[in-house]
Motif scaffolding. Structure first.
Motif, short mmCIF file in Angstrom:
data_model
loop_
_atom_site.label_atom_id
_atom_site.label_comp_id
_atom_site.label_asym_id
_atom_site.label_seq_id
_atom_site.Cartn_x
_atom_site.Cartn_y
_atom_site.Cartn_z
N LEU A 1 0.84 -1.19 0.00
CA LEU A 1 0.00 0.00 0.00
C LEU A 1 0.88 1.25 0.00
O LEU A 1 0.66 2.19 -0.75
CB LEU A 1 -0.87 -0.03 1.26
N GLN A 2 1.89 1.19 0.89
CA GLN A 2 2.78 2.34 1.03
C GLN A 2 3.49 2.64 -0.30
O GLN A 2 3.55 3.79 -0.72
CB GLN A 2 3.80 2.05 2.13
N THR A 3 4.01 1.58 -0.97
CA THR A 3 4.73 1.84 -2.22
C THR A 3 3.79 2.45 -3.25
O THR A 3 4.19 3.30 -4.02
CB THR A 3 5.36 0.57 -2.81
N HIS A 4 2.53 2.02 -3.23
CA HIS A 4 1.59 2.57 -4.21
C HIS A 4 1.36 4.06 -4.00
O HIS A 4 1.40 4.84 -4.92
CB HIS A 4 0.27 1.81 -4.17
N PHE A 5 1.12 4.40 -2.70
CA PHE A 5 0.85 5.81 -2.44
C PHE A 5 2.09 6.65 -2.69
O PHE A 5 2.03 7.72 -3.26
CB PHE A 5 0.30 6.01 -1.03
N LEU A 6 3.22 6.10 -2.27
CA LEU A 6 4.48 6.82 -2.45
C LEU A 6 4.68 7.11 -3.93
O LEU A 6 5.00 8.22 -4.33
CB LEU A 6 5.62 5.95 -1.92
N GLU A 7 4.45 6.10 -4.73
CA GLU A 7 4.65 6.23 -6.17
C GLU A 7 3.74 7.32 -6.73
O GLU A 7 4.16 8.18 -7.49
CB GLU A 7 4.33 4.90 -6.84
N THR A 8 2.47 7.28 -6.29
CA THR A 8 1.52 8.27 -6.80
C THR A 8 1.94 9.68 -6.42
O THR A 8 1.93 10.59 -7.24
CB THR A 8 0.11 7.98 -6.21
N VAL A 9 2.34 9.84 -5.14
CA VAL A 9 2.72 11.17 -4.68
C VAL A 9 3.94 11.67 -5.44
O VAL A 9 3.97 12.80 -5.93
CB VAL A 9 3.00 11.14 -3.15
N VAL A 10 4.96 10.79 -5.57
CA VAL A 10 6.18 11.19 -6.28
C VAL A 10 5.85 11.57 -7.72
O VAL A 10 6.32 12.58 -8.23
CB VAL A 10 7.23 10.05 -6.23
N GLU A 11 5.01 10.76 -8.33
CA GLU A 11 4.63 11.03 -9.72
C GLU A 11 3.96 12.39 -9.85
O GLU A 11 4.28 13.18 -10.74
CB GLU A 11 3.63 9.98 -10.18
N GLU A 12 3.03 12.65 -8.92
CA GLU A 12 2.30 13.91 -8.98
C GLU A 12 3.24 15.09 -8.81
O GLU A 12 3.20 16.05 -9.55
CB GLU A 12 1.26 13.93 -7.86
N ARG A 13 4.11 14.98 -7.78
CA ARG A 13 5.05 16.07 -7.51
C ARG A 13 5.97 16.29 -8.72
O ARG A 13 6.26 17.42 -9.08
CB ARG A 13 5.89 15.76 -6.27
N GLU B 1 10.48 28.56 -17.48
CA GLU B 1 11.37 28.71 -18.63
C GLU B 1 10.73 29.58 -19.70
O GLU B 1 11.38 30.43 -20.30
CB GLU B 1 11.70 27.33 -19.21
N LYS B 2 9.43 29.37 -19.89
CA LYS B 2 8.71 30.13 -20.89
C LYS B 2 8.70 31.62 -20.51
O LYS B 2 8.99 32.49 -21.32
CB LYS B 2 7.27 29.61 -21.00
N ALA B 3 8.40 31.87 -19.22
CA ALA B 3 8.35 33.26 -18.74
C ALA B 3 9.71 33.92 -18.88
O ALA B 3 9.82 35.08 -19.27
CB ALA B 3 7.89 33.29 -17.29
N GLN B 4 10.76 33.14 -18.57
CA GLN B 4 12.10 33.71 -18.64
C GLN B 4 12.48 34.04 -20.07
O GLN B 4 13.07 35.09 -20.34
CB GLN B 4 13.09 32.72 -18.04
N ALA B 5 12.13 33.14 -20.97
CA ALA B 5 12.45 33.37 -22.38
C ALA B 5 11.73 34.61 -22.89
O ALA B 5 12.30 35.42 -23.63
CB ALA B 5 12.04 32.14 -23.21
N LEU C 1 6.23 19.68 -10.76
CA LEU C 1 7.52 20.35 -10.86
C LEU C 1 7.87 20.61 -12.32
O LEU C 1 8.31 21.70 -12.69
CB LEU C 1 8.59 19.48 -10.21
N ALA C 2 7.64 19.60 -13.15
CA ALA C 2 7.96 19.73 -14.57
C ALA C 2 7.11 20.83 -15.20
O ALA C 2 7.61 21.65 -15.98
CB ALA C 2 7.71 18.39 -15.28
N GLU C 3 5.83 20.87 -14.80
CA GLU C 3 4.94 21.90 -15.34
C GLU C 3 5.40 23.29 -14.93
O GLU C 3 5.46 24.21 -15.73
CB GLU C 3 3.50 21.67 -14.85
#
Lengths: 423, 118
Positions: free
Chosen positions: A151-163, A175-179, A167-169
């Motif tokens: 259960l823990q690995t599943h939630f951890l994975e989801t949270v990491v993925e979301e973050r 980057e767009k604003a800076q350009a 972060l990427a967004e």
């Protein structure tokens, strides 16, 4: 991705060990199907993958809860049977999920020995092992509680993925604003440089050259040549406090005001006083500008000037002697309304050079933190001032750049050189 | 650049050390604002001791101008003293020495500050 590593093995199997065709077909079909499922339910991260993920989480919770229910003494036989069937179904789905994850993983062995891989294996292994030796049943049953880890690995994975996605967004947006900002600054810089006069007004016997090297993309220095109504020429050199966008804006305002006043006020001191009052009235950032303003009569060589807190310019007489255009000045412009600026007069002689500069020249530092200084500039003017204005401007810029070496340029460097009369 | 701040009675002496340039100016300005607002009590006068001040750029001059205005608003007398020759020249050239009093040394600046109140 998978095929390059798979196909050689398939070929050996086909040539060496004689695997019957239908079996090979079947394994190939299974392989293709598993890959398809792995793609759909794990890799795609689409709606099916999310649904599958939710199903797994629900099953984990259900199965951990059922372990608790199982341990209640005196449970009716039908309930025990239901729970056993549920356990078989759960393990079957977990096994299916485990296989899909192995197939989906780029590094299959890496996944098997990863934390999640081990936990996933531990979640199903007890079920299969119990079949071999019933005596381990009780102990191994308890091992099923390790599914909580799953259960823990599943939630951890989801949270990491979301973050990671957030972060990427955010990074992409930044980057767009800076350009965009950089592009706008570039436009502003070219606009600013376009404000500087391209050429000195054509007048027989007069010649001038100028150069501005900004410290950052946007400078606060400027110079200007103004054609006045009665055939005279106004010369301006100025330095706005600070640099960057605010200084550049203030520079544009100061330059426009000065041009306007110069046409209406023939007296340089009066022109500066009027410009100062205008600037004080529109100065929200409380910046100020040092201005040296002079008016040359090209016919007589009479130069009238007033100084608003600027470095006094040099005159190089035809014989090579360098004089400083002293004479009481006034306060920098934009600091205090009502400031006065006395006008002084000097007679230029044929072949004299007028050297206007900003403190970016004299206050250039070298790596040892020494100042370029007024003396070095005066020496350059004295020794090399005999040629064309353009040559002297080039010579001084070169000298300052050489002196500064690797030290960063801390201020705008601006220079104007004018000759009057035949050289 | 570094700042040494000393309280002499109700006069604050601020001694900047180093170069007051574009990068140092905002910090210097903030430090002066803190001196003006005082830790509980507002000083009667603030004196800038320029013994260790090696260089003042136009952005540095602006910090002095803004400080002089803040001091005026708060009713604090504001003066400079003991400027190095190069810095003194900058204040004279820019005309700033006409709007901010410049004294030869700290003693005369302090005497002036005390006299102003008497």
């Amino acid at each position: 991705m998978d095929h390059p590593s798979v196909s050689p093995r398939a070929r050996t199997a086909g040539s060496g060990l004689t695997v019957p065709l239908p079996v090979r077909r079947l394994t190939e079909l299974l392989r293709a199907k598993t890959r398809g499922f792995a793609q759909l339910l794990i890799e795609s991260r689409g709606p099916y993958a999310r649904a599958f993920e939710n199903l797994i989480v629900a099953l984990i919770i259900f199965s951990v809860a059922s372990i608790g229910v199982e341990s209640i003494p005196g449970l009716p036989e039908w309930a025990m049977r239901t729970l056993r069937v549920a356990e078989i179904v759960t393990v079957a789905i977990f096994t299916f999920e485990y296989l899909l994850r192995v197939v989906a993983a780029r590094n299959k062995l890496g996944f098997v020995f990863s934390y999640q891989g081990m936990v996933d294996l531990l979640a199903i292994a007890p079920f299969y092992l119990v079949g071999f030796d019933a005596r381990w049943l009780r102990a191994l049953r308890l091992l099923r509680l390790l599914r909580v880890l799953k259960l823990q690995t599943h939630f951890l994975e989801t949270v990491v993925e979301e973050r990671t996605r957030e972060l990427a967004e955010k990074n992409a947006a930044l980057e767009k604003a800076q350009a965009q900002l950089k592009a706008e600054l570039e436009v502003a810089r070219s606009l600013q440089l376009a404000i500087l006069p391209a050429a000195f007004p054509a007048r027989s016997g007069c010649e001038a050259a100028a150069r501005m090297i900004p410290a950052t993309t946007m400078g606060g220095d400027f110079y200007d040549y103004i054609e006045l109504p009665d055939g005279e020429i106004g010369l301006v050199i100025a330095d706005v406090s600070g640099h960057g966008v605010p200084a550049a804006f203030f520079m544009a305002v100061a330059r426009t005001n000065l041009r306007e006043q110069a046409v209406h006020h023939n007296d340089p001191g009066e022109c500066l006083a009027q410009t100062n009052d205008a600037l004080c009235a529109q100065n929200p950032l409380e910046l100020f500008v040092t201005v040296f303003y002079c008016v040359l009569d090209p016919k007589s060589g009479v130069l009238r000037y007033a100084n608003g807190g600027h470095n006094p310019p040099y005159i190089r007489r035809a014989a090579g002697i360098v004089e400083t255009l002293r004479g009481a000045g006034g306060l920098v412009l934009g600091a205090m309304p009502g400031s006065r600026y006395p006008t002084h007069t000097v007679q230029l002689l044929a072949g004299d050079r007028l050297v206007l500069f900003t403190d970016g020249v004299t206050e250039a530092f070298n790596p040892a933190e020494e100042l370029y200084g007024a003396q070095r500039l005066a020496d350059e003017v004295h020794v090399h001032g005999g040629g064309t204005p353009a040559a002297l401007v080039e010579r001084i810029c070169q000298s300052v750049t050489n002196f500064a070496g690797t030290a960063p340029q801390s201020d705008d460097i601006t220079l104007t050189v004018l000759t009057w009369g035949a050289p | 650049m570094n700042l040494r701040i000393e309280e002499i009675g109700d006069v604050s002496c601020v001694a900047p050390v180093g170069r007051l340039d574009f990068d140092a100016a905002p910090g210097f300005q903030e430090a002066l604002e803190r001196v003006f607002s005082g830790a509980g009590k507002t000083p009667a006068a603030v004196i800038i001791d320029g013994t260790g001040l090696e260089y003042v750029s136009s952005a540095g001059l602006r910090a002095f101008l803004l400080a002089a205005r803040s001091a005026q608003r708060a009713g604090i007398s504001f003066a400079l003293c003991a400027l190095q020759p190069a810095v003194r020249e900058v204040f004279e050239l820019s005309g700033f020495s006409r709007i901010i009093p410049v004294h030869a040394d700290r003693a005369s600046a302090l005497a002036q500050a005390q006299q102003g109140r008497a």
